[in-house]
Design a protein around this motif. Sequence first.
Motif, PDB file in Angstrom:
ATOM      1  N   LEU A 150      11.674  52.229  20.496  1.00 30.29           N
ATOM      2  CA  LEU A 150      11.537  51.824  21.897  1.00 30.29           C
ATOM      3  C   LEU A 150      10.086  51.517  22.227  1.00 30.29           C
ATOM      4  O   LEU A 150       9.782  50.546  22.924  1.00 30.29           O
ATOM      5  N   ARG A 181       9.171  48.053  20.857  1.00 32.02           N
ATOM      6  CA  ARG A 181       9.770  46.952  21.601  1.00 32.02           C
ATOM      7  C   ARG A 181       9.191  46.832  23.006  1.00 32.02           C
ATOM      8  O   ARG A 181       9.043  45.732  23.530  1.00 32.02           O
ATOM      9  N   ALA A 182       8.874  47.959  23.623  1.00 34.63           N
ATOM     10  CA  ALA A 182       8.261  47.916  24.946  1.00 34.63           C
ATOM     11  C   ALA A 182       6.886  47.269  24.881  1.00 34.63           C
ATOM     12  O   ALA A 182       6.515  46.464  25.744  1.00 34.63           O
ATOM     13  N   ALA A 201       7.218  43.593  24.601  1.00 40.11           N
ATOM     14  CA  ALA A 201       7.621  42.972  25.858  1.00 40.11           C
ATOM     15  C   ALA A 201       6.565  43.121  26.943  1.00 40.11           C
ATOM     16  O   ALA A 201       6.750  42.618  28.051  1.00 40.11           O
ATOM     17  N   PHE A 247      10.326  53.467  31.187  1.00 38.17           N
ATOM     18  CA  PHE A 247      11.607  53.865  30.616  1.00 38.17           C
ATOM     19  C   PHE A 247      11.839  55.351  30.902  1.00 38.17           C
ATOM     20  O   PHE A 247      11.943  56.174  29.988  1.00 38.17           O
ATOM     21  N   VAL A 278      15.404  47.178  26.930  1.00 34.91           N
ATOM     22  CA  VAL A 278      14.104  46.580  27.274  1.00 34.91           C
ATOM     23  C   VAL A 278      14.289  45.449  28.281  1.00 34.91           C
ATOM     24  O   VAL A 278      13.543  45.342  29.262  1.00 34.91           O
ATOM     25  N   ASN A 279      15.282  44.602  28.064  1.00 34.99           N
ATOM     26  CA  ASN A 279      15.548  43.514  29.014  1.00 34.99           C
ATOM     27  C   ASN A 279      15.961  44.060  30.380  1.00 34.99           C
ATOM     28  O   ASN A 279      15.590  43.517  31.427  1.00 34.99           O
ATOM     29  N   LYS A 317      12.785  45.414  32.052  1.00 31.52           N
ATOM     30  CA  LYS A 317      11.895  44.307  32.384  1.00 31.52           C
ATOM     31  C   LYS A 317      12.409  43.542  33.599  1.00 31.52           C
ATOM     32  O   LYS A 317      11.636  43.151  34.474  1.00 31.52           O
TER      33      LYS A 317
END
Length: 266
Positions: free
Chosen positions: A178, A181-182, A185, A192, A221-222, A225
Amino acid sequence: MANQWLRLWHDMPNDPKWRTIARVSGQPIALVQAIYLHLLVDASRNVTRGHVTVTTEDLASALDVTDERVESVLSAMQGRVMDGDRLTGWEARQPLREDVGDPQTGAKSAAQRKRDQRERERANAKKVACHDESRNVTPDKDTDTEVKAPLTPAGEDAAPVTGLFPMHLEWVPDQVQLKARAAMAGLALDLFDREAIAGFVIHHEAKGLAKTEREWLAALVNWVKRDAVQAAARPAAVVSFPGGQRRANGPDFHDTSWRTMTEYDL
Protein backbone atom coordinates in the motif's frame (compact mmCIF):
# COMPACT_ATOMS: atom_id res chain seq x y z
CA MET A 1 28.57 -47.82 -24.40
CA ALA A 2 31.63 -45.74 -25.36
CA ASN A 3 31.77 -42.04 -24.67
CA GLN A 4 31.60 -39.61 -27.56
CA TRP A 5 33.93 -37.12 -25.88
CA LEU A 6 36.66 -36.86 -23.26
CA ARG A 7 38.38 -34.24 -21.13
CA LEU A 8 41.64 -32.28 -21.47
CA TRP A 9 43.19 -30.44 -18.56
CA HIS A 10 44.11 -26.77 -18.93
CA ASP A 11 47.89 -27.25 -18.69
CA MET A 12 47.98 -30.15 -21.14
CA PRO A 13 49.61 -28.23 -24.05
CA ASN A 14 52.44 -26.94 -21.81
CA ASP A 15 52.93 -30.02 -19.63
CA PRO A 16 56.74 -30.38 -19.10
CA LYS A 17 56.48 -34.15 -19.67
CA TRP A 18 56.14 -33.56 -23.41
CA ARG A 19 59.55 -31.87 -23.54
CA THR A 20 61.09 -34.77 -21.61
CA ILE A 21 59.48 -37.38 -23.87
CA ALA A 22 60.52 -35.43 -26.97
CA ARG A 23 64.13 -35.26 -25.76
CA VAL A 24 64.29 -38.96 -24.86
CA SER A 25 62.61 -40.08 -28.11
CA GLY A 26 64.41 -37.57 -30.32
CA GLN A 27 61.07 -36.49 -31.82
CA PRO A 28 59.46 -33.01 -31.94
CA ILE A 29 57.01 -32.00 -29.22
CA ALA A 30 54.25 -31.60 -31.84
CA LEU A 31 54.48 -35.31 -32.73
CA VAL A 32 54.52 -36.30 -29.05
CA GLN A 33 51.32 -34.36 -28.35
CA ALA A 34 49.62 -35.61 -31.52
CA ILE A 35 50.34 -39.25 -30.58
CA TYR A 36 49.06 -38.68 -27.03
CA LEU A 37 45.79 -37.19 -28.31
CA HIS A 38 45.25 -40.28 -30.47
CA LEU A 39 45.91 -42.44 -27.42
CA LEU A 40 43.36 -40.47 -25.38
CA VAL A 41 40.66 -40.89 -28.00
CA ASP A 42 41.39 -44.61 -28.36
CA ALA A 43 41.34 -45.13 -24.57
CA SER A 44 38.00 -43.28 -24.33
CA ARG A 45 36.37 -45.43 -27.02
CA ASN A 46 37.42 -48.77 -25.58
CA VAL A 47 35.09 -50.92 -23.51
CA THR A 48 37.72 -50.83 -20.76
CA ARG A 49 38.23 -47.11 -20.70
CA GLY A 50 41.75 -45.84 -20.14
CA HIS A 51 43.39 -48.74 -22.00
CA VAL A 52 44.99 -48.33 -25.42
CA THR A 53 44.62 -50.84 -28.26
CA VAL A 54 45.62 -48.72 -31.26
CA THR A 55 48.64 -50.12 -33.11
CA THR A 56 51.89 -48.41 -33.99
CA GLU A 57 51.10 -48.91 -37.66
CA ASP A 58 47.71 -47.17 -37.33
CA LEU A 59 49.27 -44.23 -35.52
CA ALA A 60 51.99 -43.88 -38.13
CA SER A 61 49.43 -43.90 -40.94
CA ALA A 62 47.18 -41.38 -39.19
CA LEU A 63 50.07 -38.96 -38.57
CA ASP A 64 51.99 -39.67 -41.83
CA VAL A 65 55.23 -40.65 -40.09
CA THR A 66 57.29 -43.85 -39.93
CA ASP A 67 56.57 -46.68 -37.51
CA GLU A 68 60.01 -46.16 -35.95
CA ARG A 69 59.25 -42.57 -34.97
CA VAL A 70 55.94 -43.59 -33.36
CA GLU A 71 57.59 -46.50 -31.58
CA SER A 72 60.28 -44.23 -30.13
CA VAL A 73 57.64 -41.87 -28.72
CA LEU A 74 55.56 -44.71 -27.24
CA SER A 75 58.65 -46.15 -25.61
CA ALA A 76 59.55 -42.78 -24.05
CA MET A 77 55.97 -42.42 -22.73
CA GLN A 78 56.28 -45.61 -20.62
CA GLY A 79 56.60 -44.72 -16.96
CA ARG A 80 55.69 -41.11 -17.67
CA VAL A 81 52.16 -41.05 -19.12
CA MET A 82 51.68 -44.77 -19.82
CA ASP A 83 51.87 -47.99 -17.84
CA GLY A 84 51.83 -50.78 -20.39
CA ASP A 85 48.66 -50.28 -22.42
CA ARG A 86 47.00 -48.08 -19.77
CA LEU A 87 47.16 -44.29 -19.63
CA THR A 88 48.23 -43.22 -16.15
CA GLY A 89 46.08 -40.57 -14.46
CA TRP A 90 43.06 -41.61 -16.54
CA GLU A 91 40.77 -42.16 -13.52
CA ALA A 92 41.60 -38.73 -12.09
CA ARG A 93 41.16 -36.80 -15.32
CA GLN A 94 38.28 -38.81 -16.84
CA PRO A 95 35.95 -39.46 -13.85
CA LEU A 96 33.13 -41.99 -13.95
CA ARG A 97 30.56 -39.30 -13.23
CA GLU A 98 30.47 -38.47 -16.90
CA ASP A 99 29.12 -41.98 -17.61
CA VAL A 100 27.04 -43.44 -14.79
CA GLY A 101 27.37 -40.91 -11.99
CA ASP A 102 29.15 -41.24 -8.69
CA PRO A 103 27.02 -41.81 -5.56
CA GLN A 104 29.96 -41.02 -3.29
CA THR A 105 30.52 -37.52 -4.67
CA GLY A 106 26.92 -36.87 -5.67
CA ALA A 107 27.87 -36.51 -9.35
CA LYS A 108 25.02 -37.18 -11.75
CA SER A 109 24.95 -39.49 -14.72
CA ALA A 110 24.20 -38.24 -18.21
CA ALA A 111 20.69 -39.69 -17.98
CA GLN A 112 20.04 -37.96 -14.65
CA ARG A 113 21.30 -34.63 -15.98
CA LYS A 114 18.95 -34.99 -18.94
CA ARG A 115 16.00 -35.73 -16.64
CA ASP A 116 16.84 -32.67 -14.53
CA GLN A 117 17.01 -30.54 -17.66
CA ARG A 118 13.55 -31.69 -18.73
CA GLU A 119 12.17 -30.94 -15.28
CA ARG A 120 13.58 -27.41 -15.44
CA GLU A 121 12.07 -26.89 -18.89
CA ARG A 122 8.65 -28.06 -17.67
CA ALA A 123 8.86 -25.76 -14.64
CA ASN A 124 9.79 -22.78 -16.82
CA ALA A 125 6.94 -23.53 -19.22
CA LYS A 126 4.51 -23.65 -16.29
CA LYS A 127 5.78 -20.28 -15.04
CA VAL A 128 5.24 -18.69 -18.45
CA ALA A 129 1.72 -20.13 -18.64
CA CYS A 130 0.82 -18.77 -15.19
CA HIS A 131 2.21 -15.35 -16.11
CA ASP A 132 0.19 -15.22 -19.33
CA GLU A 133 -2.95 -16.22 -17.42
CA SER A 134 -2.46 -13.45 -14.86
CA ARG A 135 -2.13 -10.88 -17.65
CA ASN A 136 -5.59 -11.84 -18.95
CA VAL A 137 -7.38 -10.95 -15.68
CA THR A 138 -10.05 -8.27 -16.19
CA PRO A 139 -8.72 -4.90 -14.99
CA ASP A 140 -10.42 -3.15 -12.09
CA LYS A 141 -13.23 -0.94 -13.42
CA ASP A 142 -15.56 -1.37 -10.45
CA THR A 143 -18.28 -2.90 -12.64
CA ASP A 144 -20.44 -5.96 -12.27
CA THR A 145 -18.86 -7.59 -15.34
CA GLU A 146 -15.97 -8.95 -13.31
CA VAL A 147 -15.70 -12.53 -12.09
CA LYS A 148 -17.69 -13.30 -8.99
CA ALA A 149 -16.71 -15.95 -6.49
CA PRO A 150 -18.70 -17.45 -3.64
CA LEU A 151 -18.45 -15.46 -0.46
CA THR A 152 -16.49 -17.34 2.19
CA PRO A 153 -15.72 -15.78 5.56
CA ALA A 154 -12.04 -15.23 6.21
CA GLY A 155 -11.25 -16.01 9.82
CA GLU A 156 -7.94 -16.07 11.64
CA ASP A 157 -7.21 -19.60 10.40
CA ALA A 158 -7.92 -18.80 6.76
CA ALA A 159 -5.22 -19.75 4.28
CA PRO A 160 -3.25 -16.90 2.68
CA VAL A 161 -4.89 -15.53 -0.47
CA THR A 162 -2.89 -16.18 -3.62
CA GLY A 163 -5.47 -15.60 -6.40
CA LEU A 164 -8.94 -14.18 -6.91
CA PHE A 165 -11.04 -13.65 -3.79
CA PRO A 166 -14.12 -11.60 -2.87
CA MET A 167 -13.81 -8.65 -0.54
CA HIS A 168 -14.56 -9.51 3.10
CA LEU A 169 -14.92 -7.45 6.26
CA GLU A 170 -11.69 -8.77 7.79
CA TRP A 171 -9.55 -7.66 4.84
CA VAL A 172 -6.54 -5.53 5.79
CA PRO A 173 -4.33 -4.13 3.01
CA ASP A 174 -0.66 -5.07 3.03
CA GLN A 175 1.10 -1.98 4.35
CA VAL A 176 4.29 -2.44 2.33
CA GLN A 177 2.45 -2.74 -0.97
CA LEU A 178 0.00 0.00 0.00
CA LYS A 179 2.83 2.41 0.83
CA ALA A 180 4.45 1.82 -2.55
CA ARG A 181 1.21 2.33 -4.48
CA ALA A 182 0.24 5.40 -2.47
CA ALA A 183 3.63 6.97 -3.18
CA MET A 184 3.24 6.21 -6.88
CA ALA A 185 -0.19 7.90 -6.85
CA GLY A 186 1.16 10.93 -4.94
CA LEU A 187 -0.99 10.26 -1.86
CA ALA A 188 0.05 10.56 1.76
CA LEU A 189 -0.18 7.29 3.64
CA ASP A 190 -2.20 8.91 6.46
CA LEU A 191 -5.10 9.34 3.99
CA PHE A 192 -5.59 5.58 4.22
CA ASP A 193 -6.98 5.74 7.73
CA ARG A 194 -9.39 3.28 9.30
CA GLU A 195 -12.44 5.25 8.20
CA ALA A 196 -11.38 5.36 4.52
CA ILE A 197 -10.51 1.66 4.41
CA ALA A 198 -13.74 0.71 6.21
CA GLY A 199 -15.84 2.60 3.66
CA PHE A 200 -14.02 0.89 0.82
CA VAL A 201 -14.39 -2.58 2.35
CA ILE A 202 -18.10 -2.20 3.17
CA HIS A 203 -18.87 -0.90 -0.33
CA HIS A 204 -17.11 -3.74 -2.17
CA GLU A 205 -17.97 -6.51 0.29
CA ALA A 206 -21.63 -6.14 -0.64
CA LYS A 207 -20.90 -6.59 -4.36
CA GLY A 208 -19.17 -9.96 -4.06
CA LEU A 209 -16.68 -9.20 -6.83
CA ALA A 210 -13.55 -11.35 -6.97
CA LYS A 211 -10.17 -9.71 -7.50
CA THR A 212 -6.54 -10.42 -6.74
CA GLU A 213 -4.77 -8.75 -3.82
CA ARG A 214 -3.00 -6.37 -6.20
CA GLU A 215 -6.26 -5.38 -7.85
CA TRP A 216 -7.90 -4.69 -4.47
CA LEU A 217 -4.95 -2.50 -3.47
CA ALA A 218 -5.15 -0.59 -6.76
CA ALA A 219 -8.89 -0.11 -6.29
CA LEU A 220 -8.34 1.17 -2.75
CA VAL A 221 -5.78 3.72 -3.96
CA ASN A 222 -8.21 4.94 -6.64
CA TRP A 223 -11.00 5.12 -4.02
CA VAL A 224 -8.95 7.31 -1.65
CA LYS A 225 -7.58 9.44 -4.48
CA ARG A 226 -11.11 10.12 -5.75
CA ASP A 227 -12.23 11.19 -2.26
CA ALA A 228 -9.18 13.45 -1.92
CA VAL A 229 -9.92 15.14 -5.26
CA GLN A 230 -13.58 15.65 -4.35
CA ALA A 231 -12.69 17.09 -0.95
CA ALA A 232 -10.28 19.57 -2.52
CA ALA A 233 -12.92 20.69 -5.02
CA ARG A 234 -15.53 21.53 -2.37
CA PRO A 235 -15.46 25.30 -1.41
CA ALA A 236 -15.13 26.14 2.26
CA ALA A 237 -18.34 27.42 3.96
CA VAL A 238 -18.16 31.17 4.73
CA VAL A 239 -20.53 32.84 7.21
CA SER A 240 -20.82 36.64 7.16
CA PHE A 241 -21.91 38.68 10.14
CA PRO A 242 -23.06 42.34 10.29
CA GLY A 243 -20.28 44.78 10.88
CA GLY A 244 -17.65 42.31 9.84
CA GLN A 245 -17.49 40.81 13.36
CA ARG A 246 -18.84 37.55 14.71
CA ARG A 247 -21.20 37.83 17.67
CA ALA A 248 -19.99 35.85 20.59
CA ASN A 249 -22.83 35.71 23.15
CA GLY A 250 -26.30 37.16 22.49
CA PRO A 251 -27.26 40.42 20.72
CA ASP A 252 -25.17 43.56 20.67
CA PHE A 253 -27.32 46.23 22.36
CA HIS A 254 -25.01 49.04 21.19
CA ASP A 255 -25.64 48.17 17.54
CA THR A 256 -28.05 50.74 15.99
CA SER A 257 -27.89 49.42 12.45
CA TRP A 258 -31.26 47.67 12.95
CA ARG A 259 -33.13 50.91 13.52
CA THR A 260 -35.44 52.28 10.87
CA MET A 261 -36.98 55.71 10.54
CA THR A 262 -40.45 56.07 12.21
CA GLU A 263 -42.84 58.92 12.86
CA TYR A 264 -41.48 59.27 16.38
CA ASP A 265 -38.08 60.24 15.05
CA LEU A 266 -39.41 63.27 13.24
